[in-house]
Design a protein around this motif. Sequence first.
Motif, PDB file in Angstrom:
ATOM      1  N   LEU A 104       0.657   5.791  -7.538  1.00  0.00           N
ATOM      2  CA  LEU A 104       0.202   5.081  -8.730  1.00  0.00           C
ATOM      3  C   LEU A 104      -0.384   3.716  -8.394  1.00  0.00           C
ATOM      4  O   LEU A 104       0.194   2.950  -7.617  1.00  0.00           O
ATOM      5  CB  LEU A 104       1.382   4.844  -9.686  1.00  0.00           C
ATOM      6  N   ASP A 105      -1.509   3.416  -8.998  1.00  0.00           N
ATOM      7  CA  ASP A 105      -2.015   2.041  -9.073  1.00  0.00           C
ATOM      8  C   ASP A 105      -2.174   1.739 -10.560  1.00  0.00           C
ATOM      9  O   ASP A 105      -3.112   2.224 -11.195  1.00  0.00           O
ATOM     10  CB  ASP A 105      -3.343   1.890  -8.347  1.00  0.00           C
ATOM     11  N   PRO A 106      -1.249   0.977 -11.139  1.00  0.00           N
ATOM     12  CA  PRO A 106      -1.282   0.789 -12.594  1.00  0.00           C
ATOM     13  C   PRO A 106      -2.559   0.136 -13.099  1.00  0.00           C
ATOM     14  O   PRO A 106      -3.069   0.511 -14.159  1.00  0.00           O
ATOM     15  CB  PRO A 106      -0.052  -0.070 -12.868  1.00  0.00           C
ATOM     16  N   ILE A 107      -3.064  -0.851 -12.349  1.00  0.00           N
ATOM     17  CA  ILE A 107      -4.379  -1.430 -12.662  1.00  0.00           C
ATOM     18  C   ILE A 107      -5.095  -1.702 -11.347  1.00  0.00           C
ATOM     19  O   ILE A 107      -4.739  -2.634 -10.617  1.00  0.00           O
ATOM     20  CB  ILE A 107      -4.275  -2.728 -13.486  1.00  0.00           C
ATOM     21  N   ASP A 108      -6.066  -0.895 -11.037  1.00  0.00           N
ATOM     22  CA  ASP A 108      -6.925  -1.151  -9.888  1.00  0.00           C
ATOM     23  C   ASP A 108      -8.064  -2.039 -10.377  1.00  0.00           C
ATOM     24  O   ASP A 108      -8.808  -1.660 -11.285  1.00  0.00           O
ATOM     25  CB  ASP A 108      -7.473   0.162  -9.334  1.00  0.00           C
ATOM     26  N   GLY A 143     -17.551  -2.026  -6.333  1.00  0.00           N
ATOM     27  CA  GLY A 143     -16.186  -2.351  -6.001  1.00  0.00           C
ATOM     28  C   GLY A 143     -15.118  -1.384  -6.449  1.00  0.00           C
ATOM     29  O   GLY A 143     -15.293  -0.588  -7.368  1.00  0.00           O
ATOM     30  N   ASP A 144     -13.979  -1.457  -5.733  1.00  0.00           N
ATOM     31  CA  ASP A 144     -12.744  -0.769  -6.104  1.00  0.00           C
ATOM     32  C   ASP A 144     -12.989   0.709  -6.416  1.00  0.00           C
ATOM     33  O   ASP A 144     -13.779   1.376  -5.765  1.00  0.00           O
ATOM     34  CB  ASP A 144     -12.077  -1.500  -7.271  1.00  0.00           C
ATOM     35  N   PHE A 145     -12.283   1.219  -7.422  1.00  0.00           N
ATOM     36  CA  PHE A 145     -12.351   2.639  -7.775  1.00  0.00           C
ATOM     37  C   PHE A 145     -13.754   3.085  -8.178  1.00  0.00           C
ATOM     38  O   PHE A 145     -14.169   4.223  -7.906  1.00  0.00           O
ATOM     39  CB  PHE A 145     -11.398   2.921  -8.949  1.00  0.00           C
ATOM     40  N   TRP A 172      -2.446   3.663  -2.641  1.00  0.00           N
ATOM     41  CA  TRP A 172      -2.583   3.818  -4.093  1.00  0.00           C
ATOM     42  C   TRP A 172      -3.975   3.452  -4.597  1.00  0.00           C
ATOM     43  O   TRP A 172      -4.341   3.812  -5.704  1.00  0.00           O
ATOM     44  CB  TRP A 172      -1.531   2.986  -4.814  1.00  0.00           C
ATOM     45  N   ASP A 173      -4.759   2.751  -3.770  1.00  0.00           N
ATOM     46  CA  ASP A 173      -6.124   2.400  -4.167  1.00  0.00           C
ATOM     47  C   ASP A 173      -7.061   3.606  -4.153  1.00  0.00           C
ATOM     48  O   ASP A 173      -8.078   3.599  -4.850  1.00  0.00           O
ATOM     49  CB  ASP A 173      -6.713   1.347  -3.210  1.00  0.00           C
ATOM     50  N   VAL A 174      -6.757   4.590  -3.318  1.00  0.00           N
ATOM     51  CA  VAL A 174      -7.748   5.633  -3.065  1.00  0.00           C
ATOM     52  C   VAL A 174      -7.209   7.069  -3.113  1.00  0.00           C
ATOM     53  O   VAL A 174      -7.984   8.014  -2.970  1.00  0.00           O
ATOM     54  CB  VAL A 174      -8.447   5.408  -1.702  1.00  0.00           C
ATOM     55  N   ALA A 194      -9.839  12.375   7.513  1.00  0.00           N
ATOM     56  CA  ALA A 194      -9.798  12.660   6.073  1.00  0.00           C
ATOM     57  C   ALA A 194      -8.405  12.340   5.530  1.00  0.00           C
ATOM     58  O   ALA A 194      -7.554  13.219   5.393  1.00  0.00           O
ATOM     59  CB  ALA A 194     -10.154  14.112   5.811  1.00  0.00           C
ATOM     60  N   THR A 195      -8.179  11.062   5.218  1.00  0.00           N
ATOM     61  CA  THR A 195      -6.882  10.610   4.737  1.00  0.00           C
ATOM     62  C   THR A 195      -7.043   9.422   3.810  1.00  0.00           C
ATOM     63  O   THR A 195      -7.954   8.610   3.989  1.00  0.00           O
ATOM     64  CB  THR A 195      -5.963  10.217   5.909  1.00  0.00           C
ATOM     65  N   PHE A 196      -6.139   9.305   2.846  1.00  0.00           N
ATOM     66  CA  PHE A 196      -6.092   8.137   1.972  1.00  0.00           C
ATOM     67  C   PHE A 196      -5.144   7.084   2.528  1.00  0.00           C
ATOM     68  O   PHE A 196      -5.002   6.013   1.941  1.00  0.00           O
ATOM     69  CB  PHE A 196      -5.643   8.551   0.560  1.00  0.00           C
TER      70      PHE A 196
END
Length: 253
Positions: A80-84, A182-184, A206-208, A229-231
Motif C-alpha cells: 500500500l501507498d496511501p498517497i503517492d 512524475g510518480d505513479f 509501495w511506489d511501484v 523485472a521487479t518492483f
Amino acid sequence: MSSDLEFALRLADAADAITSARFRSLDLKVSRKPDRTPVTDADTAVEDAIRALLKESFPDDAVAGEERGGTVGAGRTWVLDPIDGTKNFLRGVPAWATLIALVTDGKPVVGVVSAPALGKRWWAAAGYGAFTDDGRKLSVSDVSSLDDAYLSTTHLGSWVEYHSREAYLRLVDACWENRAFGDFWQHCLVAEGVIDIAAEAIVNPWDVAPLQVLVEEAGGRFTDLSGVATFEGGSALSTNGHLHDAALSKLSR
C-alpha cells in the motif's frame, strides 16, 4: 474480473472517500518522517482504513505499507501507498493517487491506482489485462525508436544522488521529447500508450508494485535499472517494451 481485484477496487473506494475529503482542506496536518519526506493525516488515515478492511476480510494476508511498515514475503502480501505524491497533495496539486497491489510469492498480481482529484483510476490483474475507469483496455504504444520516444521522470535531482545525472541526460538527448509527469502518473501514461518511457532513479516497493502489473498487462515491460523485472529493485523503468533495452543501454553507468 478476479475477486481479489474487485476487493482492491473496494479498498480504493474507501481511500478516495478519505483523500477527497482532506484534499485542499485548511486544517490538513503535515509532519516530517525521519527521512525528511512529508506525511499528512490523510496518509495515515487511508492506510489505517485499508488495513482495517484487510484484517476483516483477509486476516491471514500480510500487509506492507509506506506509513505503518511491513515486508513482502512468501504467500500473499498487500502493498500500500496511501498517497503517492504527498508533496502534490499537501500543496493542492491534483496529481496524487492511492496505490494498492496484491503480491503473491513476490510477484504483483493485482494493481489499482486511484487518482480522484484527476478523475482517473487504473487497474490490472495478471491474465486479465489492464483497464482505466472508462472501461478502456490499455495498450502501450508501438513506438520503436528512441528518436520518436516520449520520456518522463519524477525529479532530475534524484538522478544526481542515486544513479547518474549524465546517464539520464543521455536518454533525454536520445528521445524526441521529455517531461516530468512524475510518480505513479508517468507509468500509467506508459500503460495507456500516451508516453513511451518512464524512468526513476529511486523508488520504494509501495511506489511501484501496482504499476508493474499495470504496465505488463498493457503489453509493456517493467524492470529496475539493472533490467530485473521487479518492483523491489530500488529503481524503475517502464516502457512499451520495444524501447526497453535501448533505454537501459543509455541509462547504464
